[in-house]
Design a protein around this motif. Structure first.
Motif, mmCIF file in Angstrom:
data_model
loop_
_atom_site.group_PDB
_atom_site.id
_atom_site.type_symbol
_atom_site.label_atom_id
_atom_site.label_comp_id
_atom_site.label_asym_id
_atom_site.label_seq_id
_atom_site.Cartn_x
_atom_site.Cartn_y
_atom_site.Cartn_z
ATOM 1 N N GLN A 64 16.793 10.411 -2.902
ATOM 2 C CA GLN A 64 16.547 9.185 -3.645
ATOM 3 C C GLN A 64 15.321 8.467 -3.070
ATOM 4 O O GLN A 64 14.754 8.896 -2.070
ATOM 5 C CB GLN A 64 17.777 8.283 -3.616
ATOM 6 C CG GLN A 64 18.954 8.890 -4.368
ATOM 7 C CD GLN A 64 20.084 7.901 -4.579
ATOM 8 O OE1 GLN A 64 20.471 7.179 -3.674
ATOM 9 N NE2 GLN A 64 20.624 7.887 -5.792
ATOM 10 N N ARG A 65 14.934 7.370 -3.712
ATOM 11 C CA ARG A 65 13.714 6.677 -3.326
ATOM 12 C C ARG A 65 13.967 5.195 -3.067
ATOM 13 O O ARG A 65 14.953 4.618 -3.526
ATOM 14 C CB ARG A 65 12.649 6.824 -4.419
ATOM 15 C CG ARG A 65 12.091 8.246 -4.541
ATOM 16 C CD ARG A 65 11.525 8.719 -3.220
ATOM 17 N NE ARG A 65 11.054 10.071 -3.255
ATOM 18 C CZ ARG A 65 9.758 10.423 -3.220
ATOM 19 N NH1 ARG A 65 8.828 9.506 -3.132
ATOM 20 N NH2 ARG A 65 9.416 11.691 -3.243
ATOM 21 N N VAL A 66 13.045 4.615 -2.317
ATOM 22 C CA VAL A 66 13.046 3.182 -2.050
ATOM 23 C C VAL A 66 11.935 2.552 -2.885
ATOM 24 O O VAL A 66 10.852 3.140 -3.023
ATOM 25 C CB VAL A 66 12.820 2.890 -0.557
ATOM 26 C CG1 VAL A 66 12.855 1.393 -0.279
ATOM 27 C CG2 VAL A 66 13.861 3.610 0.292
ATOM 28 N N LEU B 207 6.440 5.127 -1.210
ATOM 29 C CA LEU B 207 7.290 5.341 -0.039
ATOM 30 C C LEU B 207 7.435 4.072 0.805
ATOM 31 O O LEU B 207 7.245 4.099 2.015
ATOM 32 C CB LEU B 207 6.711 6.459 0.840
ATOM 33 C CG LEU B 207 6.881 7.892 0.350
ATOM 34 C CD1 LEU B 207 6.097 8.847 1.251
ATOM 35 C CD2 LEU B 207 8.349 8.292 0.315
ATOM 36 N N PRO B 208 7.767 2.933 0.189
ATOM 37 C CA PRO B 208 7.993 1.750 1.025
ATOM 38 C C PRO B 208 9.279 1.911 1.828
ATOM 39 O O PRO B 208 10.081 2.813 1.585
ATOM 40 C CB PRO B 208 8.119 0.624 -0.013
ATOM 41 C CG PRO B 208 8.672 1.304 -1.213
ATOM 42 C CD PRO B 208 8.045 2.682 -1.227
ATOM 43 N N ALA B 209 9.468 1.028 2.790
ATOM 44 C CA ALA B 209 10.650 1.099 3.651
ATOM 45 C C ALA B 209 11.685 0.080 3.226
ATOM 46 O O ALA B 209 11.362 -1.006 2.740
ATOM 47 C CB ALA B 209 10.257 0.868 5.106
ATOM 48 N N TYR B 210 12.952 0.440 3.389
ATOM 49 C CA TYR B 210 14.054 -0.518 3.275
ATOM 50 C C TYR B 210 14.011 -1.371 4.538
ATOM 51 O O TYR B 210 14.108 -0.852 5.653
ATOM 52 C CB TYR B 210 15.370 0.259 3.149
ATOM 53 C CG TYR B 210 16.633 -0.548 3.308
ATOM 54 C CD1 TYR B 210 17.267 -1.098 2.205
ATOM 55 C CD2 TYR B 210 17.215 -0.730 4.558
ATOM 56 C CE1 TYR B 210 18.446 -1.817 2.339
ATOM 57 C CE2 TYR B 210 18.382 -1.444 4.702
ATOM 58 C CZ TYR B 210 18.995 -1.991 3.589
ATOM 59 O OH TYR B 210 20.155 -2.711 3.733
ATOM 60 N N GLY B 211 13.864 -2.680 4.377
ATOM 61 C CA GLY B 211 13.550 -3.516 5.528
ATOM 62 C C GLY B 211 14.711 -4.171 6.231
ATOM 63 O O GLY B 211 14.506 -4.890 7.207
ATOM 64 N N THR C 50 5.343 9.814 5.822
ATOM 65 C CA THR C 50 6.582 9.361 6.453
ATOM 66 C C THR C 50 6.518 9.530 7.969
ATOM 67 O O THR C 50 6.981 8.668 8.722
ATOM 68 C CB THR C 50 7.785 10.134 5.888
ATOM 69 O OG1 THR C 50 7.826 9.981 4.463
ATOM 70 C CG2 THR C 50 9.089 9.603 6.470
ATOM 71 N N VAL C 51 5.927 10.624 8.437
ATOM 72 C CA VAL C 51 5.764 10.814 9.881
ATOM 73 C C VAL C 51 4.817 9.764 10.453
ATOM 74 O O VAL C 51 5.061 9.202 11.530
ATOM 75 C CB VAL C 51 5.260 12.238 10.181
ATOM 76 C CG1 VAL C 51 4.874 12.362 11.653
ATOM 77 C CG2 VAL C 51 6.335 13.268 9.839
ATOM 78 N N LEU C 52 3.725 9.454 9.729
ATOM 79 C CA LEU C 52 2.811 8.401 10.190
ATOM 80 C C LEU C 52 3.529 7.060 10.255
ATOM 81 O O LEU C 52 3.302 6.269 11.180
ATOM 82 C CB LEU C 52 1.609 8.312 9.261
ATOM 83 C CG LEU C 52 0.627 9.492 9.293
ATOM 84 C CD1 LEU C 52 -0.466 9.307 8.242
ATOM 85 C CD2 LEU C 52 0.008 9.653 10.677
ATOM 86 N N GLY D 37 0.812 -1.213 0.000
ATOM 87 C CA GLY D 37 0.000 0.000 0.000
ATOM 88 C C GLY D 37 0.841 1.256 0.000
ATOM 89 O O GLY D 37 0.535 2.228 -0.700
ATOM 90 N N ARG D 38 1.914 1.269 0.782
ATOM 91 C CA ARG D 38 2.791 2.446 0.807
ATOM 92 C C ARG D 38 3.454 2.655 -0.550
ATOM 93 O O ARG D 38 3.691 3.784 -0.977
ATOM 94 C CB ARG D 38 3.851 2.299 1.896
ATOM 95 C CG ARG D 38 3.287 2.207 3.301
ATOM 96 C CD ARG D 38 4.366 2.326 4.364
ATOM 97 N NE ARG D 38 4.822 3.713 4.458
ATOM 98 C CZ ARG D 38 6.101 4.083 4.470
ATOM 99 N NH1 ARG D 38 7.038 3.172 4.374
ATOM 100 N NH2 ARG D 38 6.421 5.345 4.558
ATOM 101 N N GLN D 39 3.773 1.548 -1.237
ATOM 102 C CA GLN D 39 4.347 1.662 -2.574
ATOM 103 C C GLN D 39 3.289 2.148 -3.579
ATOM 104 O O GLN D 39 3.547 3.050 -4.376
ATOM 105 C CB GLN D 39 4.889 0.304 -3.024
ATOM 106 C CG GLN D 39 5.219 0.183 -4.501
ATOM 107 C CD GLN D 39 6.504 0.880 -4.870
ATOM 108 O OE1 GLN D 39 7.358 1.113 -4.024
ATOM 109 N NE2 GLN D 39 6.644 1.224 -6.138
#
Length: 478
Positions: A299-301, A258-262, A356-358, A251-253
């Protein structure tokens, strides 16, 4: 002859270029914020004295309703996006798997991992990637069991494997081990797995194809639990990962890119990593920290849910506590350290900054949930001016949003029908999460010391057929 390197010949931490920002701009700042915590308590006491406890608790309850409402909408949007498109994307055509093969260095840190290291090495050696473009580096981070001997035996048999031994007490946790490994290779892309991970043979190809886009600094793949039947806790984590990777990250993607590097089953552009000074040894969640620094570098993830790798879930409540406490402690620290630079970043739009804050506040939500439950109990005893019916959204929004994500995760993952009963396991798990995140928040605000702690493994389940070399007492291959 295989390559076996002793860390005593290498510096302990990668040094960033002279013009690069420091690894952690807040490393010299004390982690604790006891005065802030005291200010919260004093502020609440003063407002309660001025306006009365009932009115004050009523306002707090109203604010919590708004917060939970925002997260409910966020959960629901992610669930809808995943239900609509995730399954199609999992079955999408394999684009760019053969046409883009940059040089890749695979890094794995191991500390006392004798129960899982053979499966991990077997899976790494089975990766489908050109041999002349792939370097495998496994770091023995001062292990006290047979991990180092097993790795040396594998290295004697497999020339593709390079082993780095760090002496005990080298420090830095996982970040320190990975930073030491950076000195051994010069590649275009760094791919990271954890010691209990067994990646699909095509995982590396699927991860690195995204780096054709120069704006991409890091890529995250999808982690699947392989031992969900080992215990009730492992079963709960299995469903949790379905929700986290098939719904939340997707969903974030899909909605925000804005997905996270895991931190594992993920890749990072080597020039980006070196420019940022490597992994941050001053945090216990190097993945969240690197996510934020990549975003602030412009840059982006990216997230690729077809890049699958299989990992082991914790099998006991004690291990669950240690793992989630570390996640909560590190995530909360990242919020305290980075939210100001993030909201001032010129590379993120207003909507992206809010999301990103959420994301950073995720490990504060169970803490607020505990506060909401406390308000409900107080209202039952006549304390607080909100009627009980006005507090219902606290519980409804608290559970319905995450439940929607969990349910969609089961559907998209095509799990057997009776697995729906596993959702009941989230009631005690969520109650435990409230206590874990609350404890982590108070410990962090009070500045109580904490260092990186590895997750214990069981090694009971594997997805690969392992044929380990025989290890002699001297630690060499027979």
């Amino acid at each position: 002859m295989a390559t076996v390197v002793r860390a005593t010949t290498l510096p302990a931490v990668t040094v960033a270029p002279a013009d690069a920002p420091p690894v952690d701009p807040h490393a010299g700042r004390p982690e604790g914020r006891p005065l802030v915590l005291l200010a919260y308590a004093c502020g609440f006491a003063m407002v309660a004295l001025l306006y009365g406890p009932d009115a004050t608790l009523g306002v707090v309850g109203g604010v919590l309703n708004v917060v939970f409402g925002v997260y409910f909408c966020r959960h629901l949007a992610f669930a809808v996006a995943a239900a609509r498109w995730a399954e199609h994307d999992m079955l999408a055509a394999d684009v760019g798997l053969d046409s883009w093969t940059p040089s890749v260095a695979v890094f794995v840190g191991c500390k006392n991992e004798e129960l899982v290291v053979d499966g991990m090495v077997t899976a790494l050696l089975a990766l489908d990637y050109p041999a002349d473009r792939l370097t495998l580096v496994v770091v023995d981070d001062g292990s006290e069991d047979s991990t180092g001997a097993r790795l040396d035996a594998w290295a004697d048999r497999e020339p593709r494997l390079r082993v780095l031994h760090r002496p005990p007490g080298s420090g830095g946790g996982k970040s320190g081990a990975l930073n030491d490994a950076l000195h051994l290779v010069d590649a275009d892309v760094a791919v990271v797995f954890d010691a209990d991970h067994e990646p699909d043979p095509t995982a590396v190809r699927r991860l690195v194809r995204h780096f054709r886009d120069p704006v991409v600094g890091a890529v995250m793949g999808r982690c699947v639990i392989r031992n969900g039947r080992d215990s009730s806790m492992a079963s709960t984590v299995f469903v949790d990962f379905l929700s986290g990777y098939l719904v939340n990250e997707y969903g974030r993607q899909a909605l925000f890119e804005l997905p996270a590097y895991g931190g594992a089953n993920c890749a990072v552009r080597m020039s980006t990593l070196r420019g940022l000074g490597g992994w941050n040894p001053h945090t216990v969640t190097e993945d969240t920290d690197l996510t934020l620094r990549v975003l602030m570098a412009g840059q982006r993830v990216r997230y690729d849910l077809s890049a699958v790798d299989f990992e082991e879930a914790v099998v006991s409540t004690q291990r669950f506590w240690k793992q989630r406490y570390r996640w909560a402690r590190g995530h909360q620290k990242c919020f305290r350290d980075y939210w100001r630079p993030l909201v001032r970043s010129p590379y993120l739009s207003l909507v992206e900054k809010v999301e990103t804050v959420l994301f950073l506040l995720v490990y504060h939500v169970p803490l607020l949930s505990g506060l909401g439950l406390l308000l409900t109990v107080l209202r039952a005893f006549g304390i607080g001016d909100l009627p009980v019916v006005a507090l219902l959204p606290l519980s409804m929004l608290l559970f319905v949003g995450p439940l929607a994500e969990l349910s969609v995760g089961l559907l998209v993952g095509r799990v057997e029908r009776r697995a729906a009963w596993r959702l009941l396991g989230f009631l005690p798990a969520f109650a435990l999460s409230i206590w874990i995140t609350t404890r982590a928040y108070l410990d962090g605000m009070l500045g109580r010391p904490y260092t990186w702690v590895k997750t214990s493994r069981s090694g009971a389940t594997s997805t690969v057929r392992v044929d380990p070399p025989v290890v002699t007492p001297a630690g060499t291959a027979a």
